[in-house]
Design a protein around this motif. Structure first.
Motif, PDB file in Angstrom:
ATOM      1  N   UNK A 243       0.836  -1.208   0.000  1.00  0.00           N
ATOM      2  CA  UNK A 243       0.000   0.000   0.000  1.00  0.00           C
ATOM      3  C   UNK A 243       0.867   1.252   0.000  1.00  0.00           C
ATOM      4  N   UNK A 244       1.967   1.210   0.747  1.00  0.00           N
ATOM      5  CA  UNK A 244       2.860   2.360   0.782  1.00  0.00           C
ATOM      6  C   UNK A 244       3.458   2.627  -0.598  1.00  0.00           C
ATOM      7  N   UNK A 245       3.847   1.574  -1.293  1.00  0.00           N
ATOM      8  CA  UNK A 245       4.419   1.728  -2.626  1.00  0.00           C
ATOM      9  C   UNK A 245       3.397   2.314  -3.595  1.00  0.00           C
ATOM     10  N   UNK A 246       2.146   1.863  -3.481  1.00  0.00           N
ATOM     11  CA  UNK A 246       1.102   2.375  -4.367  1.00  0.00           C
ATOM     12  C   UNK A 246       0.830   3.850  -4.091  1.00  0.00           C
ATOM     13  N   UNK A 247       0.833   4.239  -2.840  1.00  0.00           N
ATOM     14  CA  UNK A 247       0.582   5.642  -2.508  1.00  0.00           C
ATOM     15  C   UNK A 247       1.755   6.534  -2.897  1.00  0.00           C
ATOM     16  N   UNK A 251       1.721  10.243  -4.440  1.00  0.00           N
ATOM     17  CA  UNK A 251       2.167  11.413  -3.681  1.00  0.00           C
ATOM     18  C   UNK A 251       3.616  11.782  -3.928  1.00  0.00           C
ATOM     19  N   UNK A 252       4.422  10.803  -4.339  1.00  0.00           N
ATOM     20  CA  UNK A 252       5.850  11.040  -4.503  1.00  0.00           C
ATOM     21  C   UNK A 252       6.627  10.992  -3.204  1.00  0.00           C
ATOM     22  N   UNK A 253       5.957  10.701  -2.097  1.00  0.00           N
ATOM     23  CA  UNK A 253       6.607  10.676  -0.786  1.00  0.00           C
ATOM     24  C   UNK A 253       7.001   9.257  -0.405  1.00  0.00           C
ATOM     25  N   UNK A 254       8.113   9.158   0.329  1.00  0.00           N
ATOM     26  CA  UNK A 254       8.549   7.863   0.841  1.00  0.00           C
ATOM     27  C   UNK A 254       7.774   7.445   2.077  1.00  0.00           C
ATOM     28  N   UNK A 255       7.035   8.374   2.678  1.00  0.00           N
ATOM     29  CA  UNK A 255       6.288   8.075   3.905  1.00  0.00           C
ATOM     30  C   UNK A 255       4.836   8.489   3.725  1.00  0.00           C
ATOM     31  N   UNK A 315      -9.618   6.018  -0.834  1.00  0.00           N
ATOM     32  CA  UNK A 315     -10.100   6.146  -2.208  1.00  0.00           C
ATOM     33  C   UNK A 315      -8.968   6.078  -3.225  1.00  0.00           C
ATOM     34  N   UNK A 316      -7.747   6.453  -2.818  1.00  0.00           N
ATOM     35  CA  UNK A 316      -6.635   6.490  -3.763  1.00  0.00           C
ATOM     36  C   UNK A 316      -6.207   5.097  -4.219  1.00  0.00           C
ATOM     37  N   UNK A 317      -6.347   4.107  -3.338  1.00  0.00           N
ATOM     38  CA  UNK A 317      -5.870   2.759  -3.676  1.00  0.00           C
ATOM     39  C   UNK A 317      -6.979   1.716  -3.604  1.00  0.00           C
TER      40      UNK A 317
END
Length: 449
Positions: A243-247, A251-255, A315-317
């Motif tokens: 999920x973090x990778x998809x977001x 967002x372009x953020x690592x966190x 909603x984003x993922x």
């Protein structure tokens, strides 16, 4: 001036509310500090209190010559009888990162602070919690500085996530400040004297791929007759790698910090007993949803009333990971007695396929007669317009909502003259929130229930 009145719904107990908007204005404008915080960032506590007919608001001022993170200072305003906001004081003694929750303890107006001990130009560093005490009857006079006492020697830093609350009737103040990601320290003020009350340890998320403590931030805490009650949400970096990778692609953020698990705990006597075990009220880990605490109120019987927002999924993922999960947002209400949920209802909800009002931020206010009411923001879908509504807080899933006809409705986080901050029950709701992007606004709402 505008007013609105409720109409009874079939089958409901007849409860009528008259809500009158008396004031809408702007307190001040500020330059963003770009340090991750803002004037309303302490939204579990409050920055507005009412002392009889006097209203005080603590703001946050950016110091141009300082660099983040500690590049702000608190400022204290009072609304004059002519409607103007007067700057009473600004902190000329230290620099800090976060806004300053304020409380009333009798006639004592206490402005919390967490000034840095680091040298100018350093990004972060150690900090020293303190409070500035004013006489609310003569607030222009010079302040006195108080230092909470702690058990041990906590290594506090600029990220305090502090909570400051008061029991105005009992003359007590509770100050909580985070140390790291596992604990918060407690200090109690009674009769003007501070004492260390130990620690509160966060719940532990042992079911994640990387087990970790669930740091609870922005909590709603209430003191009543010596008892302390705590409602807070976990604030952790996304624990699921996929999920973090998809977001990150979005967002372009690592966190990406997530708020998915909501907890309640209580101490029957905070002067002598620690907080008891955690009661989990909500958990959206399974569908990458979210939950955020809104408010907490303790009635005369010691029963806890909790409000929070529940969102079913992200909603984003959603389409990638949970295509069969409907996106739904609701305002939840639970009644807790003896650390057990005895009733729970959705006070408002909206699904993605339905046009209507989607609930957002909400606060509990206690009128002079002791009637709890809930003041909430809604967003009209699909247009997105902000609507404010108010209703009696009752154990029913069909509250009698009343539209509040603000001419310039504030959007996003808002704070009020809550009894948790030592303000007395009142038929006036003092509201502060954002206006115009970088302005702190104020509204006065009179309610009769």
């Amino acid at each position: 001036m505008a007013a609105a009145e409720s109409l009874p719904n079939p089958g409901d107990t007849l409860v009528t509310i008259l809500a009158t908007v008396e004031v809408e204005d702007e307190i001040y404008t500020y330059e963003p500090a770009d340090n991750g915080a803002g004037p309303l960032w302490c939204h579990g506590s409050t920055i507005v209190v009412r002392a009889n007919d006097r209203v005080f608001v603590a703001g946050l001022e950016t110091i141009a010559e300082q660099v983040p993170l500690n590049n702000t200072r608190w400022v204290l305003f009072e609304r004059e009888q002519d409607g103007r906001w007067h700057l009473l004081h600004r902190d000329l003694t230290g620099c800090t990162r976060e806004p300053s929750p304020i409380v009333l303890d009798g006639d004592d107006l206490l402005v919390s602070a967490n000034p840095t001990l680091a040298d100018p130009g350093e990004y972060g560093g150690p900090a020293e919690p303190m409070l500035f005490r004013f006489d609310s009857r003569e607030p222009r006079f010079e302040q006195q500085i108080e230092h909470p006492l702690w058990q041990g020697t906590p290594a506090f830093r600029e990220h305090s996530y502090r909570t400051v609350v008061a029991d105005g009737a009992a003359g007590a103040v509770l100050y909580l400040q985070n140390e790291g990601y596992e604990i918060a320290h407690l200090s109690l003020r009674r009769g003007g004297t501070w004492s260390g009350r130990g620690q509160i340890r966060w719940p532990y998320g042992d079911g994640y791929a990387k087990p970790q403590p669930l740091r609870l931030c922005y909590p709603n805490v209430m003191l009543r007759d010596g008892a302390a009650h705590f409602l807070g949400v976990g604030d952790i970096v996304e624990p699921v790698a996929e999920w973090q990778a998809a977001k990150k692609q979005i967002t372009g953020r690592d966190w990406d910090y997530v708020f998915r698990r909501l907890f309640y705990a209580a101490s029957p006597d905070i002067a002598n007993e620690p907080f008891g075990p955690w009661l989990e009220l909500a958990n959206r880990d399974a569908t990458a949803g979210s939950t955020r605490n809104c408010d907490l109120w303790i009635d005369t019987a010691g029963t806890a009333h909790a409000l929070w927002i529940d969102v079913s999924t992200d909603a984003r993922i959603r389409d990638q990971f949970f295509p069969d999960t409907e996106l739904r947002q609701s305002l939840e209400y639970a009644i807790i007695r003896d650390s057990q949920v005895v009733e729970r209802h959705s006070l408002a909800c909206l699904a993605e396929t339905t046009a209507g009002l989607s609930p957002g931020q909400a606060r509990i206010h206690i009128t002079a007669a002791g009637q709890p009411v809930v003041l909430a923001q809604f967003h009209q879908r699909p247009q997105g317009d902000v609507r404010w509504r108010i209703a009696p807080l009752e154990p029913t899933s069909t509250p009698a909502w009343v539209d509040v006809p603000f001419a310039r409705p504030m959007n996003g986080t808002f704070l009020t003259n809550t009894v948790r901050g030592g303000s007395a029950p009142s038929d006036i709701i003092d509201i502060v929130g954002s206006v115009g992007g970088s302005g702190l606004g104020y509204a006065r709402l009179r309610v009769e229930a």
